[in-house]
Design a protein around this motif. Structure first.
Motif, PDB file in Angstrom:
ATOM      1  N   ASP A   1       0.814  -1.213   0.000  1.00 33.56           N
ATOM      2  CA  ASP A   1       0.000   0.000   0.000  1.00 33.56           C
ATOM      3  C   ASP A   1       0.848   1.265   0.000  1.00 33.56           C
ATOM      4  N   LYS A   2       1.862   1.290   0.891  1.00 32.54           N
ATOM      5  CA  LYS A   2       2.725   2.467   1.007  1.00 32.54           C
ATOM      6  C   LYS A   2       4.111   2.134   0.483  1.00 32.54           C
ATOM      7  N   PRO A   3       4.697   3.023  -0.318  1.00 35.47           N
ATOM      8  CA  PRO A   3       6.063   2.786  -0.792  1.00 35.47           C
ATOM      9  C   PRO A   3       7.035   2.644   0.389  1.00 35.47           C
ATOM     10  N   ILE A   4       8.031   1.824   0.216  1.00 38.75           N
ATOM     11  CA  ILE A   4       9.024   1.579   1.264  1.00 38.75           C
ATOM     12  C   ILE A   4      10.288   2.361   0.935  1.00 38.75           C
ATOM     13  N   ARG A   5      10.710   3.178   1.888  1.00 37.96           N
ATOM     14  CA  ARG A   5      11.871   4.033   1.659  1.00 37.96           C
ATOM     15  C   ARG A   5      13.168   3.247   1.855  1.00 37.96           C
ATOM     16  N   VAL A   6      14.099   3.494   0.956  1.00 44.31           N
ATOM     17  CA  VAL A   6      15.408   2.842   1.017  1.00 44.31           C
ATOM     18  C   VAL A   6      16.474   3.899   1.272  1.00 44.31           C
ATOM     19  N   ARG A   7      17.297   3.637   2.277  1.00 43.86           N
ATOM     20  CA  ARG A   7      18.457   4.491   2.525  1.00 43.86           C
ATOM     21  C   ARG A   7      19.716   3.639   2.431  1.00 43.86           C
ATOM     22  N   MET A   8      20.812   4.236   1.969  1.00 41.82           N
ATOM     23  CA  MET A   8      22.050   3.487   1.813  1.00 41.82           C
ATOM     24  C   MET A   8      22.777   3.363   3.157  1.00 41.82           C
ATOM     25  N   LYS A   9      23.305   2.188   3.422  1.00 39.21           N
ATOM     26  CA  LYS A   9      23.979   1.924   4.688  1.00 39.21           C
ATOM     27  C   LYS A   9      25.136   2.902   4.899  1.00 39.21           C
ATOM     28  N   ASP A  10      25.133   3.526   6.084  1.00 34.35           N
ATOM     29  CA  ASP A  10      26.182   4.470   6.483  1.00 34.35           C
ATOM     30  C   ASP A  10      26.334   5.645   5.510  1.00 34.35           C
ATOM     31  N   TYR A  11      25.262   5.911   4.726  1.00 32.65           N
ATOM     32  CA  TYR A  11      25.315   7.022   3.761  1.00 32.65           C
ATOM     33  C   TYR A  11      26.502   6.830   2.823  1.00 32.65           C
ATOM     34  N   GLY A  12      26.782   5.553   2.525  1.00 25.60           N
ATOM     35  CA  GLY A  12      28.017   5.218   1.832  1.00 25.60           C
ATOM     36  C   GLY A  12      28.002   5.361   0.320  1.00 25.60           C
ATOM     37  N   PHE A  13      26.826   5.467  -0.296  1.00 25.42           N
ATOM     38  CA  PHE A  13      26.766   5.613  -1.744  1.00 25.42           C
ATOM     39  C   PHE A  13      25.402   6.177  -2.137  1.00 25.42           C
ATOM     40  N   PHE A  14      25.314   6.687  -3.364  1.00 22.55           N
ATOM     41  CA  PHE A  14      24.076   7.246  -3.887  1.00 22.55           C
ATOM     42  C   PHE A  14      23.672   6.478  -5.156  1.00 22.55           C
ATOM     43  N   VAL A  15      22.470   6.758  -5.637  1.00 18.63           N
ATOM     44  CA  VAL A  15      21.991   6.170  -6.891  1.00 18.63           C
ATOM     45  C   VAL A  15      21.664   7.308  -7.865  1.00 18.63           C
ATOM     46  N   PRO A  16      21.574   7.011  -9.160  1.00 22.93           N
ATOM     47  CA  PRO A  16      21.274   8.069 -10.128  1.00 22.93           C
ATOM     48  C   PRO A  16      19.922   8.720  -9.854  1.00 22.93           C
ATOM     49  N   ARG A  17      19.881  10.023 -10.032  1.00 27.51           N
ATOM     50  CA  ARG A  17      18.648  10.767  -9.754  1.00 27.51           C
ATOM     51  C   ARG A  17      17.615  10.614 -10.862  1.00 27.51           C
ATOM     52  N   ASN A  18      17.999  10.015 -11.987  1.00 25.94           N
ATOM     53  CA  ASN A  18      17.039   9.815 -13.081  1.00 25.94           C
ATOM     54  C   ASN A  18      16.495   8.383 -13.091  1.00 25.94           C
ATOM     55  N   ALA A  19      16.689   7.645 -11.968  1.00 26.36           N
ATOM     56  CA  ALA A  19      16.352   6.219 -11.958  1.00 26.36           C
ATOM     57  C   ALA A  19      14.918   5.905 -11.548  1.00 26.36           C
ATOM     58  N   ALA A  20      14.093   6.912 -11.287  1.00 22.74           N
ATOM     59  CA  ALA A  20      12.695   6.638 -10.930  1.00 22.74           C
ATOM     60  C   ALA A  20      12.017   5.853 -12.052  1.00 22.74           C
ATOM     61  N   GLY A  21      11.268   4.811 -11.679  1.00 22.57           N
ATOM     62  CA  GLY A  21      10.591   3.971 -12.657  1.00 22.57           C
ATOM     63  C   GLY A  21      11.418   2.788 -13.120  1.00 22.57           C
ATOM     64  N   SER A  22      12.661   2.689 -12.639  1.00 27.29           N
ATOM     65  CA  SER A  22      13.531   1.590 -13.053  1.00 27.29           C
ATOM     66  C   SER A  22      13.287   0.347 -12.200  1.00 27.29           C
ATOM     67  N   ARG A  23      13.770  -0.781 -12.695  1.00 22.29           N
ATOM     68  CA  ARG A  23      13.728  -2.023 -11.914  1.00 22.29           C
ATOM     69  C   ARG A  23      14.976  -2.053 -11.038  1.00 22.29           C
ATOM     70  N   VAL A  24      14.797  -2.411  -9.757  1.00 24.38           N
ATOM     71  CA  VAL A  24      15.942  -2.471  -8.853  1.00 24.38           C
ATOM     72  C   VAL A  24      15.960  -3.797  -8.110  1.00 24.38           C
ATOM     73  N   ILE A  25      17.151  -4.294  -7.873  1.00 24.65           N
ATOM     74  CA  ILE A  25      17.362  -5.420  -6.969  1.00 24.65           C
ATOM     75  C   ILE A  25      18.207  -4.882  -5.829  1.00 24.65           C
ATOM     76  N   VAL A  26      17.672  -4.983  -4.618  1.00 23.06           N
ATOM     77  CA  VAL A  26      18.349  -4.409  -3.456  1.00 23.06           C
ATOM     78  C   VAL A  26      18.638  -5.509  -2.438  1.00 23.06           C
ATOM     79  N   GLU A  27      19.722  -5.328  -1.685  1.00 25.72           N
ATOM     80  CA  GLU A  27      20.056  -6.258  -0.608  1.00 25.72           C
ATOM     81  C   GLU A  27      20.310  -5.446   0.659  1.00 25.72           C
ATOM     82  N   GLY A  28      19.768  -5.926   1.780  1.00 19.51           N
ATOM     83  CA  GLY A  28      19.935  -5.223   3.041  1.00 19.51           C
ATOM     84  C   GLY A  28      18.899  -5.660   4.054  1.00 19.51           C
ATOM     85  N   GLU A  29      18.634  -4.794   5.042  1.00 22.39           N
ATOM     86  CA  GLU A  29      17.704  -5.123   6.127  1.00 22.39           C
ATOM     87  C   GLU A  29      16.435  -4.283   6.039  1.00 22.39           C
TER      88      GLU A  29
END
Length: 207
Positions: free
Chosen positions: A131-159
């Protein structure tokens, strides 16, 4: 009488020889380290922990992170660390169900719905049954993702964890999303699921 003098002389010579022997300094043990000359340069050993090299892909927290370049159509790129989970990724709904028992780590296949327009330092995941989008933050603020990536397919690993987000923090994210001041003013505290990512693979749509 002469015999007594001879005996006394012999005893006297023996005592003098013993005194000289006792006065000699003892020699240093064979395995004792030799003392360095006073003017020799001092050599400092490198601590074991200082000799270890940082993990590949680890970002330095002392410098400013560079913003990643925009991805082109159909392009795929990995950000952060390498994946450690070899199994196929879960759906977002399946991961949320499992997160009720433990925070993971999980490997998830989902859609990037929104991304931070300022830095790419966070993004939201959307998927069927959520129902609600789940926010993803990078561990320890260690890296960023492209700002034009909205709508892309992502595979994420973490907690994946649930928490109560206070109103001021929720308003901050609303501002990052580009919402109007009127919309930001309506934002209040809410229970949210959050994902702390160690690895993010982004695949842009082909067209």
């Amino acid at each position: 009488m002469l015999k007594s003098y001879i005996v006394a002389a012999v005893l006297g010579l023996s005592l003098v020889a013993c005194e000289k022997k006792d006065a000699q300094p003892e020699s240093a043990p064979a395995d004792a380290p030799a003392e360095a000359p006073a003017d020799a340069p001092k050599v400092e050993e490198t601590p074991p922990e200082a000799a270890d090299s940082p993990e590949p892909g680890a970002a330095s927290q002392q410098g400013k992170l560079e913003l990643p370049e925009d991805l082109g159509a159909g392009e795929t790129k990995l950000y952060g660390s390498r994946f450690t989970i070899i199994e196929e990724p879960l759906t977002l709904a399946a991961a949320v169900e499992k997160a009720a028992e433990h925070p993971g780590p999980f490997k998830i296949d989902a859609t990037m719905e929104q991304v931070c327009a300022k830095k790419g330092c966070w993004f939201t995941l959307a998927g069927e049954g959520i129902d609600k989008p789940i926010r993803v933050r990078m561990k320890d603020y260690g890296f960023f993702v492209p700002r034009n990536a909205a709508g892309s397919r992502v595979i994420v690993e973490g907690e994946l964890t649930a928490r109560e987000m206070p109103a001021d923090e929720a308003k901050h994210y609303a501002e990052d999303e580009g919402k109007s001041p009127e919309e930001v003013a309506k934002v209040g505290a809410t229970k949210v699921y959050e994902f702390t990512a160690t690895a993010v693979e982004v695949t842009m749509p082909k067209g």
